[in-house]
Write a protein that holds these residues in place. Structure first.
Motif, PDB file in Angstrom:
ATOM      1  N   VAL A  39       0.838  -1.202   0.000  1.00 32.86           N
ATOM      2  CA  VAL A  39       0.000   0.000   0.000  1.00 32.86           C
ATOM      3  C   VAL A  39       0.874   1.253   0.000  1.00 32.86           C
ATOM      4  CG1 VAL A  39      -1.826   1.256   1.220  1.00 32.86           C
ATOM      5  CG2 VAL A  39      -1.748  -1.235   1.360  1.00 32.86           C
ATOM      6  N   SER A  40       0.520   2.205  -0.838  1.00 35.67           N
ATOM      7  CA  SER A  40       1.130   3.537  -0.734  1.00 35.67           C
ATOM      8  C   SER A  40       0.074   4.587  -1.068  1.00 35.67           C
ATOM      9  CB  SER A  40       2.345   3.674  -1.662  1.00 35.67           C
ATOM     10  OG  SER A  40       1.970   3.438  -2.996  1.00 35.67           O
ATOM     11  N   ILE A  41       0.222   5.725  -0.407  1.00 36.92           N
ATOM     12  CA  ILE A  41      -0.683   6.858  -0.626  1.00 36.92           C
ATOM     13  C   ILE A  41       0.139   7.928  -1.328  1.00 36.92           C
ATOM     14  CG2 ILE A  41      -2.020   8.669   0.555  1.00 36.92           C
ATOM     15  CD1 ILE A  41      -2.233   6.693   2.961  1.00 36.92           C
ATOM     16  N   ASN A  42      -0.451   8.598  -2.297  1.00 38.86           N
ATOM     17  CA  ASN A  42       0.278   9.670  -2.980  1.00 38.86           C
ATOM     18  C   ASN A  42      -0.615  10.914  -3.076  1.00 38.86           C
ATOM     19  OD1 ASN A  42       1.917  11.249  -4.550  1.00 38.86           O
ATOM     20  ND2 ASN A  42       2.194   9.752  -6.193  1.00 38.86           N
ATOM     21  N   PHE A  43      -0.309  11.897  -2.227  1.00 43.58           N
ATOM     22  CA  PHE A  43      -1.004  13.188  -2.311  1.00 43.58           C
ATOM     23  C   PHE A  43      -0.171  14.075  -3.227  1.00 43.58           C
ATOM     24  CE2 PHE A  43      -2.653  12.254   2.120  1.00 43.58           C
ATOM     25  CZ  PHE A  43      -4.001  12.374   1.835  1.00 43.58           C
ATOM     26  N   ARG A  44      -0.500  14.065  -4.520  1.00 42.54           N
ATOM     27  CA  ARG A  44       0.317  14.827  -5.468  1.00 42.54           C
ATOM     28  C   ARG A  44       0.031  16.323  -5.364  1.00 42.54           C
ATOM     29  NH1 ARG A  44      -0.060  10.760 -10.710  1.00 42.54           N
ATOM     30  NH2 ARG A  44       2.003   9.886 -10.389  1.00 42.54           N
ATOM     31  N   VAL A  45       1.070  17.120  -5.548  1.00 44.85           N
ATOM     32  CA  VAL A  45       0.935  18.583  -5.573  1.00 44.85           C
ATOM     33  C   VAL A  45       1.747  19.127  -6.741  1.00 44.85           C
ATOM     34  CG1 VAL A  45       0.426  19.112  -3.131  1.00 44.85           C
ATOM     35  CG2 VAL A  45       2.792  18.686  -3.825  1.00 44.85           C
ATOM     36  N   ARG A  46       1.437  20.362  -7.111  1.00 43.61           N
ATOM     37  CA  ARG A  46       2.207  20.993  -8.192  1.00 43.61           C
ATOM     38  C   ARG A  46       2.429  22.465  -7.845  1.00 43.61           C
ATOM     39  NH1 ARG A  46      -3.173  20.710 -10.080  1.00 43.61           N
ATOM     40  NH2 ARG A  46      -3.862  22.654 -11.036  1.00 43.61           N
ATOM     41  N   PRO A  47       3.472  23.079  -8.437  1.00 47.54           N
ATOM     42  CA  PRO A  47       3.758  24.484  -8.122  1.00 47.54           C
ATOM     43  C   PRO A  47       2.605  25.396  -8.535  1.00 47.54           C
ATOM     44  CG  PRO A  47       5.575  23.489  -9.339  1.00 47.54           C
ATOM     45  CD  PRO A  47       4.446  22.512  -9.373  1.00 47.54           C
ATOM     46  N   LYS A  48       2.615  26.564  -7.960  1.00 50.09           N
ATOM     47  CA  LYS A  48       1.555  27.563  -8.155  1.00 50.09           C
ATOM     48  C   LYS A  48       1.125  27.743  -9.620  1.00 50.09           C
ATOM     49  CE  LYS A  48       0.936  32.409  -6.886  1.00 50.09           C
ATOM     50  NZ  LYS A  48       1.717  33.502  -7.401  1.00 50.09           N
ATOM     51  N   ASP A  49       2.113  27.884 -10.506  1.00 46.30           N
ATOM     52  CA  ASP A  49       1.758  28.219 -11.889  1.00 46.30           C
ATOM     53  C   ASP A  49       1.651  27.016 -12.826  1.00 46.30           C
ATOM     54  OD1 ASP A  49       1.645  30.940 -11.267  1.00 46.30           O
ATOM     55  OD2 ASP A  49       3.839  31.078 -11.429  1.00 46.30           O
ATOM     56  N   ALA A  50       1.816  25.837 -12.287  1.00 47.00           N
ATOM     57  CA  ALA A  50       1.754  24.649 -13.165  1.00 47.00           C
ATOM     58  C   ALA A  50       0.294  24.287 -13.448  1.00 47.00           C
ATOM     59  CB  ALA A  50       2.476  23.479 -12.511  1.00 47.00           C
ATOM     60  N   PRO A  51      -0.020  23.951 -14.707  1.00 48.14           N
ATOM     61  CA  PRO A  51      -1.421  23.646 -15.045  1.00 48.14           C
ATOM     62  C   PRO A  51      -1.843  22.260 -14.555  1.00 48.14           C
ATOM     63  CG  PRO A  51      -0.017  23.332 -16.963  1.00 48.14           C
ATOM     64  CD  PRO A  51       0.884  23.857 -15.873  1.00 48.14           C
ATOM     65  N   ALA A  52      -3.156  22.018 -14.535  1.00 50.86           N
ATOM     66  CA  ALA A  52      -3.679  20.685 -14.182  1.00 50.86           C
ATOM     67  C   ALA A  52      -3.432  19.723 -15.346  1.00 50.86           C
ATOM     68  CB  ALA A  52      -5.169  20.798 -13.900  1.00 50.86           C
ATOM     69  N   GLY A  53      -3.533  18.448 -15.059  1.00 48.96           N
ATOM     70  CA  GLY A  53      -3.489  17.429 -16.128  1.00 48.96           C
ATOM     71  C   GLY A  53      -2.104  17.000 -16.540  1.00 48.96           C
TER      72      GLY A  53
END
Ligand SMILES: O=C(O)CCC(=O)C(=O)O
Length: 234
Positions: free
Chosen positions: A199-213
Motif C-alpha cells: 500500500v502507498s498513498i500519494n497526495f500529489r501537488v504541483r507548483p503555483k503556476d503549473a497547469p492541471a493534467g
C-alpha cells in the motif's frame, strides 16, 4: 532534517525520504479506511485488469482507491497535516496546488516499471509526489527505486522495464515514511513477491503556476502512455 535541507536535497537529488514523518496516531484513521479498501482489492483488480492486457506494455498495475479516498474524511484530515503543509511549502513555495490523490494497492506479481509521471516539456511544470507509507515494507514487497539527480536528465535510458539503471538506489519505506519524489526523477516499484498487497498513498501537488493534467501522459522505457486514450502516444 530541517526544511531548508529538505528543499536543497529535493532540488539537487530529485527526491527526499523522511522516515518517521508521521506518527502511528496520525495515520490511524487512514489505516482503518485502508483495511476496508483492502477487502475490495481482488474484485477491483479483476474489473480493471482482467479484461485488458494493455498495462502489460509498461508493467504498471495498481488498484487505485483515490476516488474513494478523496471523499473520505480520514484522508482529508491527513492532507491537512500541518507539518506536511510546511514541508511542501518549503519545497514548492507559497500557493502550491493540490493535484490528484492516489491510494495504491499493489498485489503479488505487480509493480511499476521505470517511469516519469509527466512527459517532459516545461521544467517548471512538474508534480511533486508526496508518498506516504502505512506499513513497513520489505524489499520483496516492492522496494521503491530512484535514480538520484535524474530529474535533470533529458531521457529515460533504453532498457527492459525493470532493468537496473546506473546509480539507482533502493528505498524500503517504513510505516510513517514520507517520500517526496519529483515527477521527472526516474523511479520504479519492484514487483510485489508477497501475498500481502503493498500500500502507498500519494497526495500529489504541483507548483503555483503549473497547469492541471500534467500526469495524463506518463513516460516509460517503452514509450509514452496516455491514460485517457489508453494507448501509447508520441
Ligand atoms: O508506490 C510507490 O512507492 C511509488 C508510486 C509511484 O511511482 C507513483 O505514484 O508514480
Amino acid at each position: 532534517m530541517s526544511f531548508d535541507n529538505v528543499r536543497n536535497q529535493f532540488w539537487e537529488q530529485g527526491f527526499v525520504v523522511l522516515e518517521g514523518f508521521f506518527t502511528d496516531q496520525e495515520l490511524s484513521g487512514v489505516v482503518q479506511s485502508l483495511d476496508r479498501y483492502r477487502e475490495q482489492v481482488s474484485k477491483k483488480f479483476e474489473e480493471q485488469y482482467q479484461a485488458s492486457k494493455d498495462r502489460e506494455i509498461f508493467d504498471t498495475k495498481v488498484v487505485n482507491f483515490g476516488g474513494e479516498a478523496s471523499q473520505d474524511q480520514e484522508f482529508q484530515k491527513l492532507v491537512q497535516n500541518q507539518r506536511l503543509y510546511q514541508v511542501t511549502q518549503a519545497v514548492l513555495g507559497e500557493g502550491y496546488q493540490n493535484d490528484s490523490l492516489l491510494v495504491m494497492f499493489t498485489t503479488r506479481g505487480s509493480g511499476q516499471a521505470w517511469h516519469r509521471d509527466c512527459h517532459y516539456e516545461n521544467p517548471g511544470h512538474f508534480i511533486m509526489n508526496r508518498l506516504i507509507y502505512t506499513q513497513d515494507l520489505i524489499p520483496e514487497a516492492g522496494a521503491l527505486y530512484v535514480v538520484p539527480g535524474s530529474h535533470k536528465l533529458t531521457e529515460l535510458p533504453p532498457g527492459e522495464l525493470h532493468e537496473p539503471i546506473e546509480g539507482e538506489i533502493m528505498i524500503t519505506p517504513k510505516k510513517g515514511t514520507l517520500a517526496l519524489v519529483h515527477s521527472s526523477t526516474f523511479h520504479r516499484v519492484q514487483r510485489n513477491e508477497t501475498d500481502e498487497p503493498r500500500v502507498s498513498i500519494n497526495f500529489r501537488v504541483r507548483p503555483k503556476d503549473a497547469p492541471a493534467g500534467l500526469t495524463s501522459i506518463a513516460v516509460f522505457r517503452t514509450g509514452k502512455w496516455d491514460f485517457a486514450k489508453k494507448q501509447m502516444v508520441g
